[in-house]
Design an enzyme around this catalytic site. Structure first.
Site: not given
Length: 243
Positions: A67-69, A11, A15
């Site tokens: 955004g984050c998948f 990450r 994050k």
């Protein structure tokens, strides 16, 4: 390296900072898990598209970035009529479609979800409504929550001219409602190839429901889907499994 260890190492710095704080300071983590959802993160109840896209095939595909998948995939995996939702990358070249390369935001890729669905059960318009309402915040430019960079941008990757025009018209419709706290910054980027992400990113929300990042940022999205779209929600997610 295990899936959890690999994902933690992979990450991005923002994050990692959030995860480190939560993992090393349990009291802080508890406070974050129980904090009220502020206006920037809260789902928004929005109208459906004013028109219907003509979809005659038995199966269709849509690609969204928000955004984050992990969380976006988790939301669409709980939508009735979705037959597959794969985490991946779109917007850049094939040779940079990896997590390590795309994480610095210089490849043109955005973390994306390729959604395969049955139009007789759920329409492209339904998916767009869910995408804008609960899957992410379309007013955040090049970030979502703790994740910053163009790889986390709000983008629709239409697969044909019909999807392109339809998505643009819906964005204009939503902007006119004034329901969001700011203007919608979602871009529409057609003719981009989708590349599946590494296996350890697939089904991450379902496989790691107690992972601090998932608890704080993504499980509320699935809960909002169930609350705002009860007819579209299914309890058992459709999983990718092994690619």
């Amino acid at each position: 390296m295990s899936r959890s260890t690999t994902a933690t190492v992979a990450r991005t710095q923002p994050k990692r900072a959030v995860l480190a704080a939560m993992l090393l300071l349990p009291a802080l983590a508890f406070g974050l898990w129980n904090r009220p959802v502020d206006a920037q993160e809260a789902p928004v109840e929005i109208p459906a598209p004013a028109t219907t896209l003509n979809e005659t095939s038995a199966s269709a595909t849509a690609v969204f970035a928000g955004g984050c998948f992990w969380g976006v995939q988790g939301v669409f995996q709980h939508v009735a009529g979705v037959t597959k939702a794969v985490s991946g990358y779109a917007g850049g070249a094939a040779d940079t479609a990896t997590y390590d390369q795309s994480s610095n935001g210089s490849t043109g890729h955005a973390e994306s979800i390729q959604v395969t669905y049955d139009p007789s059960v759920v329409s492209y318009g339904d998916l767009l409504q869910i995408y804008f309402s609960v899957a992410h915040n379309p007013t955040q430019l090049n970030y979502q929550g703790p994740d910053h960079g163009t790889q986390y941008r709000s983008t629709i990757f239409p697969l044909n001219d019909e999807q392109t025009g339809y998505a643009k018209a819906y964005i204009a419709q939503l902007d006119e409602t004034g329901l969001f706290d700011g203007p919608i910054v979602t871009t529409v980027e057609p003719q981009k190839t989708f590349y599946a992400a590494e296996q350890y990113h697939q089904d991450f929300l379902t496989l790691n429901p107690t992972y601090p990042y998932i608890v704080v940022n993504d499980l509320p999205k699935v809960a909002a889907l169930k609350q705002l779209f009860p007819d579209a929600y299914r309890d058992e997610p459709v999983l990718v499994g092994t690619l």
